[in-house]
Design a protein around this motif. Sequence first.
Motif, short mmCIF file in Angstrom:
data_model
loop_
_atom_site.label_atom_id
_atom_site.label_comp_id
_atom_site.label_asym_id
_atom_site.label_seq_id
_atom_site.Cartn_x
_atom_site.Cartn_y
_atom_site.Cartn_z
N MET A 1 0.72 -1.33 -0.06
CA MET A 1 0.08 0.07 -0.22
C MET A 1 0.96 1.29 0.01
O MET A 1 1.68 1.09 0.71
N GLN A 8 -7.45 0.66 0.90
CA GLN A 8 -7.28 0.09 -0.14
C GLN A 8 -8.31 -1.02 -0.30
O GLN A 8 -8.39 -1.79 0.65
N ALA A 28 -8.29 3.18 -4.35
CA ALA A 28 -7.46 3.51 -3.20
C ALA A 28 -7.45 5.06 -2.78
O ALA A 28 -7.47 5.90 -3.69
#
Length: 209
Positions: A1, A8, A28
């Motif tokens: 991430m 996410q 995201a």
Amino acid sequence: MADNVVLQVEGLCFFYPESGVLNQWSVALPAGLALVRGDESSGKTTLLRLLAGKLTAQAGCITLQGVSLSDAPTAYAQKVFWVDPRSDDLDKLTARAWLDGLPASCPLWDAAALAAHTEGFSLNEHLDKPLYALSTGSKRKVLMAGALASGAPLTLIDEPVAGLDKPSFQYLARALTSVAAQPGRLVVVAHYEKLAGVPWGTVVDLART
């Protein structure tokens, strides 16, 4: 991430027996304000409930600040604030009793913020009333005051302006603007359109299926 991503979502699939809602849906989201926009029956509330862990997706992954909903649901839940404004589960509680109980489940609770939101939404006269006795607008203001003061890394707010008077709408815009500046915090709002005066960082459009 990525470092700047708070939430996410990857390959999320959810369907009701009568219809599909999300199919391989991914996003995201960084810290700040995100608007989930869509028409009636486009899945806005369903998405919020999925992000809150109140519904279980048929497939996909949801990760909040590196914590996976499926792998660590308890740790994930401690980072999320969600109350369904349509639910009557809290109706027998007074506004004050509900708000007083929130710090125990909100590690980042901000008492000063609650005082400011209570004043800003003109809630002082309603604090000792049970939630069922409040108007739609007043109940939502109580719920939003709690949500905004929660400090939760992921704060979910559904249809915030239902029943709001103009001064409360204007205060909400200011409060959301203030929250948008809090580092590491993501507030996701579901509504039909952009709210004027709110600095949306991300707008996610849901198409009706």
